[in-house]
Design a protein around this motif. Structure first.
Motif, mmCIF file in Angstrom:
data_model
loop_
_atom_site.group_PDB
_atom_site.id
_atom_site.type_symbol
_atom_site.label_atom_id
_atom_site.label_comp_id
_atom_site.label_asym_id
_atom_site.label_seq_id
_atom_site.Cartn_x
_atom_site.Cartn_y
_atom_site.Cartn_z
ATOM 1 N N SER A 184 0.825 -1.221 0.000
ATOM 2 C CA SER A 184 0.000 0.000 0.000
ATOM 3 C C SER A 184 0.851 1.259 0.000
ATOM 4 N N ALA A 185 2.177 1.104 0.135
ATOM 5 C CA ALA A 185 3.112 2.246 0.204
ATOM 6 C C ALA A 185 2.696 3.242 1.295
ATOM 7 N N SER A 186 1.906 2.780 2.235
ATOM 8 C CA SER A 186 1.364 3.624 3.322
ATOM 9 C C SER A 186 0.445 4.733 2.804
ATOM 10 N N LEU A 187 0.129 4.721 1.511
ATOM 11 C CA LEU A 187 -0.834 5.699 0.992
ATOM 12 C C LEU A 187 -2.255 5.168 1.102
ATOM 13 N N PHE A 188 -2.375 3.841 0.953
ATOM 14 C CA PHE A 188 -3.711 3.243 0.903
ATOM 15 C C PHE A 188 -4.125 2.592 2.221
ATOM 16 N N PHE A 189 -3.168 2.424 3.116
ATOM 17 C CA PHE A 189 -3.504 1.781 4.384
ATOM 18 C C PHE A 189 -2.674 2.425 5.494
ATOM 19 N N ALA A 190 -3.337 2.741 6.598
ATOM 20 C CA ALA A 190 -2.694 3.444 7.719
ATOM 21 C C ALA A 190 -2.620 2.530 8.937
#
Ligand SMILES: Cc1ncc(COP(=O)(O)O)c(C=O)c1O
Length: 392
Positions: A190-196
């Protein structure tokens, strides 16, 4: 009275956080600082310095203004406080394990874990007396049964980077917390863009910056982010003791890639979705494993917890098609290159022998091909797949 500034978005912060050039030397790039030996003006200032502080050098291994800038920006991206960089994604996984586990401890790995991480557990960790058990990421309710009084750490990989099933991360975290077990997630997909992950209670976020944040297919790097200062200090000590410094040149490449991360990911996502839908309509394909498609295992968790999907997904061919034909199809691809890794501009395809990856799921019996959709026009990619499918 001045009114408080409104909070900025992460896309803004990953461009503006960090490095401030010396007065009179402003530019839009972060200079590449090279340093192994560093110097001190006098003995007193040398003695006063602490390697943990980022405001001055103690030794090049501990970081430079270039690597510190990248650390701060990855911390923003991950939604954490403290980031440590490592020379590869695998080194980031190893750093977490080696810093937090000791002989007698027990580690939980998901069955869909990145294979070299599984291998690290079965080889070095096992030889040092750290036991490893695998759990089914699709059965969050059963994971507690896999825990022992010695379980210290549980890794989560969601989605699995080959089999693509999405995990119920909040349920896994709740189970771990009920037994005082730390959780670490490989959040590379998710590259930390899609999932936190921190919003769902995960303790440690790891990424292979090699993939989307770099985007260039030309640099290896990993990151480990936490919100907890004590945990960070443990990891930082491990990092120092293992000598896992990264070079300023490599950090610069990732800083450069980071600036376009959001727009690249949007294009990867769009392209992958088109190619996945095209594959769904092909009679040779038994199942498309793309988290945003309804029949992907764990799709409901993706829909609930994720804000998007990147360019990496897999498909399973009908089990009547022999592996030689699948290999010939992959060989016949002209735009797709055959390659491990992912997240770059050029699309990649790689066939997996599922028996070697994961055996106990029905979709594992056919041949699986993983695609990393790059930045080409998706219509050209489906045309390429169509001509290669003639080999099936
Ligand atoms: C999910 C996942 N995690 C970690 C890694 C390791 O990253 P690196 O290649 O930088 O060691 C990879 C590499 O392919 C990966 O796919």
């Amino acid at each position: 009275m001045t009114s408080p500034k409104p909070p900025r978005g992460r896309s803004t912060e990953i461009l503006h956080t960090g490095y401030r050039p010396p007065e009179g030397f402003g530019s839009l790039t972060t200079p590449i600082h090279h340093a192994s030996t560093v110097t001190f003006t006098d003995v007193a200032s040398m003695r006063a310095r602490d390697w943990r502080n980022k405001d001055s050098y103690t030794y090049g291994l501990h970081g430079t203004p270039t690597t510190f800038t990248l650390e701060e920006r990855i911390a923003v991206l991950d939604g954490g406080e403290h980031t440590i960089l490592t020379p590869s994604g695998l080194a980031a996984i190893a750093l977490v394990n080696l810093s937090l586990l000791k002989s007698g401890d027990h580690l939980l790995l998901p069955e869909n874990v990145y294979n070299p991480s599984r291998d690290l557990g079965a080889s070095l960790l096992a030889s040092w007396g750290i036991s490893v058990t695998q759990y089914d990421p699709a059965e969050a309710g059963a994971v507690v049964e896999r825990m022992t009084p010695s379980t210290r750490l549980m890794w989560i990989e969601s989605p699995g980077s080959v089999t693509m099933e999405v995990a119920d991360v909040p349920a896994l975290v709740a189970a771990a917390r009920s037994k005082g077990v730390l959780t670490a997630i490989d959040n590379t997909w998710s590259a930390s863009l899609f999932f936190a992950p921190f919003a769902h209670g995960v303790d440690i976020v790891m990424q292979a910056l090699t993939k989307y944040p770099s985007g260039g297919s030309d640099v290896l790097m990993g990151s480990v982010t936490t919100r907890d200062l004590k945990l960070y200090e443990k990891l930082k000590l491990g990092h120092m003791r293992l000598g896992l410094g990264v070079s300023g040149d490599d950090a610069y490449l990732v800083l450069r890639g980071l600036a376009s991360l959001k727009s690249r990911l949007a294009q990867h996502e769009q392209g992958a979705h088109k190619v996945a839908r095209w594959l769904e309509g092909r009679p040779e394909v038994a199942q498309v494993l793309h988290p945003a498609l309804e029949d992907c295992p764990g799709h409901a968790f993706w829909k609930r917890d994720y804000r998007g999907a990147g360019g990496l997904f897999s498909f399973v061919l009908d089990r009547s098609i022999p592996q030689e034909k699948v290999d010939a199809m992959v060989d016949a691809l002209e735009l797709f290159q055959i390659g491990y890794s992912w997240g770059g501009a050029v699309s990649l395809a790689i066939p997996y022998l599922m028996q070697e990856v994961r055996t106990n799921k029905p979709w594992n019996r056919g041949s699986l091909v993983r695609l990393s959709i790059g930045l080409e026009d998706p219509e050209d990619l489906t045309t390429d797949l169509a001509q290669a499918f003639s080999k099936l």
